[in-house]
Design an enzyme around this catalytic site. Structure first.
Site, PDB file in Angstrom:
ATOM      1  N   HIS A  10       0.805  -1.227   0.000  1.00 38.96           N
ATOM      2  CA  HIS A  10       0.000   0.000   0.000  1.00 38.96           C
ATOM      3  C   HIS A  10       0.837   1.277   0.000  1.00 38.96           C
ATOM      4  O   HIS A  10       0.658   2.159  -0.842  1.00 38.96           O
ATOM      5  CB  HIS A  10      -0.917  -0.001   1.227  1.00 38.96           C
ATOM      6  CG  HIS A  10      -1.762  -1.219   1.351  1.00 38.96           C
ATOM      7  ND1 HIS A  10      -2.865  -1.444   0.558  1.00 38.96           N
ATOM      8  CD2 HIS A  10      -1.660  -2.288   2.181  1.00 38.96           C
ATOM      9  CE1 HIS A  10      -3.409  -2.604   0.901  1.00 38.96           C
ATOM     10  NE2 HIS A  10      -2.701  -3.137   1.871  1.00 38.96           N
ATOM     11  N   SER A  41      -2.858  -7.855   0.954  1.00 35.39           N
ATOM     12  CA  SER A  41      -3.145  -8.905   1.933  1.00 35.39           C
ATOM     13  C   SER A  41      -4.547  -8.762   2.516  1.00 35.39           C
ATOM     14  O   SER A  41      -5.146  -9.753   2.944  1.00 35.39           O
ATOM     15  CB  SER A  41      -2.105  -8.870   3.060  1.00 35.39           C
ATOM     16  OG  SER A  41      -0.857  -9.342   2.604  1.00 35.39           O
ATOM     17  N   CYS A  42      -5.084  -7.545   2.528  1.00 37.75           N
ATOM     18  CA  CYS A  42      -6.429  -7.347   3.061  1.00 37.75           C
ATOM     19  C   CYS A  42      -7.498  -7.954   2.160  1.00 37.75           C
ATOM     20  O   CYS A  42      -8.673  -8.013   2.531  1.00 37.75           O
ATOM     21  CB  CYS A  42      -6.711  -5.856   3.269  1.00 37.75           C
ATOM     22  SG  CYS A  42      -6.333  -4.821   1.852  1.00 37.75           S
ATOM     23  N   ARG A 306      -1.276   4.524   2.723  1.00 41.18           N
ATOM     24  CA  ARG A 306      -1.430   5.306   1.489  1.00 41.18           C
ATOM     25  C   ARG A 306      -1.371   6.810   1.776  1.00 41.18           C
ATOM     26  O   ARG A 306      -0.793   7.574   0.994  1.00 41.18           O
ATOM     27  CB  ARG A 306      -2.720   4.909   0.782  1.00 41.18           C
ATOM     28  CG  ARG A 306      -2.670   3.464   0.278  1.00 41.18           C
ATOM     29  CD  ARG A 306      -3.738   3.142  -0.724  1.00 41.18           C
ATOM     30  NE  ARG A 306      -3.570   3.876  -1.967  1.00 41.18           N
ATOM     31  CZ  ARG A 306      -4.148   3.541  -3.120  1.00 41.18           C
ATOM     32  NH1 ARG A 306      -4.907   2.459  -3.178  1.00 41.18           N
ATOM     33  NH2 ARG A 306      -3.993   4.258  -4.205  1.00 41.18           N
TER      34      ARG A 306
END
Length: 449
Positions: A10, A41-42, A306
């Site tokens: 991210h 991964s989320c 982010r």
């Protein structure tokens, strides 16, 4: 200007996007230790439960797409050392061990974190998996359909652990959750919510064992896991262990390069610059300002990485914008229940030593929820009356309310302001007083006694 970005999740991805936007003439070198860029991964749960069919689609970008924008992408490339004075890095090809050196003008570290490994006997046995990264995702998907895997133990009951447990239970496995904390999801929700979710998981056949941890992992002659022994002395049959008991920053190799705190997290200023000039850091290996308290803490969420990545890119040549403080807003589902939380809760405030008050209500008169019960808790400062956090849960999706509370925290709104804040009304969607209004009015009553 030559910008090197280490890490492609991210924070690294957002940094590259930011540099492309803010410095279109910059030369960008993007390094990734693995063989795939910008994996999310989320999104593992979506793949495990079949919502997403292609594992390679769980990403922000492709190598070809980024190279078409002028980015030099280096996969299978591990950065092993940094020389801040020479503005150079050493890069090792993980396939053949060949080492090269590269220069930079600005360097951004998006190193992320690795799953916490259980420091117990048997920790090196086979069939101990993590719920993080593309390689583990592929192995987890195979394990779901493996007929030799029947009993699955999930260590940790945060978001990742709950996602793993539900996914494997839906795949027909017998799942046990083990957590050293007294409740599941203790970082995100208070007991009014976790009591309901615990029963929901148990109703779906998932066994939950809290206030205990793993003492030993036992294997067979093939070095495969066969059972776990907990600190209460119980032995749990297990064919697969999924470690989801937290993360640790991947920064050990940086301890003589930039300043790290006692947790190994990279210390940065408000502009994401480290202790070394021209070296910035973002993501799960750093802390971010927590809006309810004004202090820095680790909040390992994708939007935070982010935000930091965009700030780092914008501030490369000049400190122009501070990274926005965050409230740690997040959401998840447990079977039919959808919930979200932000800011402080009773359980987290106690751990942080912050004095708070809360009001809890159950609302079954919200048309938008199709008469499903809505559970809502509002947390506030009893002295200043400022809003500090909230939690919401229902079988219908009312989680977007938490976004408004997050903004209220950032803007230091009081319960008095929230009590009469303007939220839309339409009979098919909501009632004249939004659940946030009602909770804030209840808080007023508590404070005004």
């Amino acid at each position: 200007m030559k910008v090197a970005v280490i890490g492609s999740s991210h924070g690294g991805f957002e940094t590259v996007r930011g540099v492309l936007h803010d410095f279109p003439n910059a030369e960008i070198d993007w390094y990734e230790k693995g063989d795939f860029v910008s994996f999310l991964s989320c999104g593992i749960e979506l793949y495990l439960q079949g919502v997403v069919k292609d594992v390679n689609s769980v990403s922000y970008a492709t190598i070809g797409g980024m190279e078409a924008k002028g980015v030099h992408v280096y996969i299978n490339s591990e950065v092993t050392s940094i020389d801040p004075e020479q503005h150079s890095i050493k890069v090792v090809d993980v396939n053949n061990g060949e080492e090269t050196e590269s220069k930079y003008d600005k360097l951004v570290l998006s190193l992320g974190a690795v799953p916490f490994e259980l420091p117990v006997p048997g920790k090196d046995l086979k069939n101990i998996y993590a719920m993080r990264g593309r390689d583990w995702e592929i192995l987890l998907k195979k394990a779901e359909v493996d007929p030799d895997i029947n009993n699955v133990s999930v260590i940790g009951s945060g978001y990742i652990g709950i996602e793993a447990a539900e996914s494997f239970a839906k795949a027909g496995k017998k799942v046990t959750i083990i957590d050293q904390n007294p409740t599941i999801l203790g970082t995100y929700l208070d007991s009014e919510f976790t009591d309901i979710l615990t029963k929901t998981l148990e109703d779906h056949g998932i066994s939950i064992k809290t206030s205990q941890s793993i003492k030993e992992i036992i294997g067979n002659d093939e070095d495969k896991v066969t059972s776990l022994v907990t600190t209460t002395g119980e032995t749990i049959p297990t064919d697969l262990v999924i470690e989801a008991a937290g993360i640790r920053p991947a920064t050990e190799w940086l301890k003589d390069t930039v300043k790290l705190d006692s947790q190994g997290l990279i210390m940065t200023d408000e502009y994401q610059e480290t202790s070394q000039p021209d070296i910035f850091a973002v993501g799960d290996a750093t802390k971010i300002e927590f809006a309810p308290t004004g202090t820095k803490k680790l909040i390992a969420l994708a939007p935070n990485a982010r935000r930091q990545g965009r700030s780092a890119a914008y501030n490369l040549n000049e400190k122009r914008r501070k990274t926005t403080a965050v409230s740690g807003s997040s959401a998840l589902h447990v079977y039919n229940y959808k919930f979200a939380s932000t800011g402080l809760k009773d359980v987290t405030a106690k751990k942080m030593g912050v004095d708070v008050e809360s009001v809890f209500l159950t609302d079954d008169k919200v048309p938008a929820s199709n008469n499903a019960k809505v559970y809502f808790e509002l947390t506030f400062d009893p002295r200043t009356r400022e809003v500090l956090g909230a939690q919401i849960m229902s079988k219908q999706d009312v989680t977007a309310n938490i976004n408004a509370i997050s903004l209220a925290i950032q803007k230091h709104m009081t319960v008095d302001e929230l009590a009469y804040a303007d939220f839309f009304f339409q009979p098919g969607f909501d009632r004249p007083w939004n659940v946030m209004n009602i909770a804030a009015q209840k808080a007023q009553g508590k404070l005004n006694k």
